[in-house]
Design a protein around this motif. Sequence first.
Motif, short mmCIF file in Angstrom:
data_model
loop_
_atom_site.label_atom_id
_atom_site.label_comp_id
_atom_site.label_asym_id
_atom_site.label_seq_id
_atom_site.Cartn_x
_atom_site.Cartn_y
_atom_site.Cartn_z
N LEU A 1 37.62 40.93 34.73
CA LEU A 1 36.86 41.68 35.65
C LEU A 1 35.39 40.89 35.40
O LEU A 1 34.63 40.71 36.39
N SER A 2 34.96 40.43 34.04
CA SER A 2 33.66 40.02 33.62
C SER A 2 33.54 38.54 33.77
O SER A 2 32.87 37.78 33.52
N LEU A 3 34.64 37.84 34.40
CA LEU A 3 34.70 36.44 34.59
C LEU A 3 34.92 36.04 36.33
O LEU A 3 35.99 36.39 36.71
N PRO A 4 33.79 35.29 36.56
CA PRO A 4 34.15 34.76 38.05
C PRO A 4 34.93 33.48 37.99
O PRO A 4 34.51 32.33 38.14
N VAL A 5 36.16 33.90 37.95
CA VAL A 5 37.28 32.32 37.73
C VAL A 5 38.38 32.57 38.84
O VAL A 5 38.50 33.61 39.43
N PRO A 6 38.87 31.65 38.95
CA PRO A 6 40.05 31.56 40.03
C PRO A 6 41.32 32.59 39.75
O PRO A 6 41.72 33.19 40.92
N GLN A 7 41.39 32.90 38.71
CA GLN A 7 42.60 34.12 38.25
C GLN A 7 42.11 35.45 38.93
O GLN A 7 43.03 36.23 39.10
N LEU A 8 40.98 35.53 39.27
CA LEU A 8 40.32 37.04 39.39
C LEU A 8 40.60 37.16 40.94
O LEU A 8 40.45 38.29 41.42
N VAL A 9 40.63 35.90 41.70
CA VAL A 9 40.93 35.99 43.22
C VAL A 9 42.07 36.91 43.68
O VAL A 9 41.99 37.52 44.52
N GLU A 10 43.20 36.90 42.65
CA GLU A 10 44.12 37.65 42.83
C GLU A 10 43.97 39.09 43.01
O GLU A 10 44.83 39.65 43.42
N TYR A 11 42.87 39.36 42.30
CA TYR A 11 42.69 41.02 42.31
C TYR A 11 42.32 41.43 43.66
O TYR A 11 42.24 42.57 43.72
N ILE A 12 41.94 40.65 44.61
CA ILE A 12 41.69 41.08 46.11
C ILE A 12 42.97 41.80 46.54
O ILE A 12 42.77 42.92 47.24
N GLU A 13 44.10 41.34 46.44
CA GLU A 13 45.08 41.96 46.83
C GLU A 13 45.70 43.13 45.88
O GLU A 13 45.85 44.30 46.49
N LYS A 14 45.28 43.07 44.73
CA LYS A 14 45.24 44.31 43.88
C LYS A 14 44.57 45.51 44.39
O LYS A 14 44.81 46.65 44.31
N PHE A 15 43.32 45.21 44.55
CA PHE A 15 42.13 46.03 45.13
C PHE A 15 42.73 46.87 46.45
O PHE A 15 42.66 48.07 46.73
N TYR A 16 43.03 45.68 47.33
CA TYR A 16 43.53 46.22 48.84
C TYR A 16 44.76 47.33 48.64
O TYR A 16 44.73 48.32 49.18
N ASN A 17 45.65 47.02 47.65
CA ASN A 17 46.80 47.85 47.79
C ASN A 17 46.18 49.25 47.01
O ASN A 17 46.72 50.19 47.27
N ASP A 18 45.27 49.17 45.94
CA ASP A 18 44.79 50.49 45.46
C ASP A 18 44.04 51.18 46.65
O ASP A 18 44.27 52.44 46.64
N PHE A 19 43.32 50.54 47.50
CA PHE A 19 42.47 51.10 48.36
C PHE A 19 43.30 51.92 49.49
O PHE A 19 43.15 53.03 49.92
N TYR A 20 44.42 51.08 50.10
CA TYR A 20 45.20 51.53 51.08
C TYR A 20 46.71 51.59 50.89
O TYR A 20 47.40 51.71 51.84
N GLY A 21 47.05 51.31 49.68
CA GLY A 21 48.53 51.61 49.54
C GLY A 21 49.40 50.40 49.93
O GLY A 21 50.50 50.49 50.08
N GLY A 22 48.85 49.20 50.08
CA GLY A 22 49.32 48.13 50.38
C GLY A 22 49.97 48.11 51.95
O GLY A 22 50.62 47.23 52.36
N LYS A 23 49.30 49.10 52.85
CA LYS A 23 49.44 49.05 54.22
C LYS A 23 48.97 48.03 54.99
O LYS A 23 47.87 47.22 54.45
#
Length: 297
Positions: A275-297
């Motif tokens: 989370l503390s690194l602005p790196v390419p690997q972190l971009v994949e967290y957008i999907e993880k956040f979305y799934n946490d926010f909205y249950g993947g709907k």
Amino acid sequence: MRRFATLLLLIVFLALVWSYPITVVDDAGRTVTIVQKPERVICAAPSTTKFLQYLGLEDKIIAVTNWDDFEAERIGDLFPINLEKIVSLNPDLIFTFGGFQLPEVVKLEQHGLTTVVLNANSVQQILNDLVLVGIIMGVPEKAKKLANQLQEHYLNIAKKAYNIPLDKRVKVAYLMDIPGPDVREVWTCGQGSYLNDLIVLAGGANIAALFTGPNGFLPISLEYIVSQDPDVLIVASYVPNSEEQIKEKVSNHPILKSLKAVRNKRIYVYDNYLLSLPVPQLVEYIEKFYNDFYGGK
């Protein structure tokens, strides 16, 4: 987006007339000339290491700081940097972070060391930096392909998030740490930070989006968090396998326990190192956040 398009055009041009030296502009606005293809690279910040790893160029890394999880020779702390150690390793190139490391760049240049600053503050800037590193390291086409893949992936999520009505979007608070009972503030991400960008692209409404600080990070009061009563808490973890302990600590906090996110058990714990690194690997967290926010709907 315009800078990204410019970088792609530069790649096409360089593919036709590829040769060193090449001149680039880094994230500090500095013009840097790369005399030859770098073979010996020092990553003076963990975030810069991740870019080379993403490009499959780990074999070019000869040294990293004590804060890095990559196995290589150590040069010491992020600040102040160990100039004597770095000079002794005879690197072709040094990648550094911005912010508090910027004064160190001047010292490196005074010793004749070629240095490039990577300091992305948004998802698009992360992709720009991926292409920039690829150009510098002589793999522009690979970098372009990877950046395009990441962009396509996150835009697919962002499009779904865009269709969520504003009044239906979850309110999100990011906690860089869990404050003790006598602490009245906690650090979070605000406007101008890459984490705020991730939250927004995932369809979240960051309660600190109206505020900013160094690189977009700032302290906010616990009273403000309570006044906003977020639907979701994103909490950074510094110890492996500590998710349940962190959730329990938040749930028992004398102030935070009253939050809607806590009552509804919507506390999501993420590894702080990434989370503390602005790196390419972190971009994949957008999907993880979305799934946490909205249950993947």
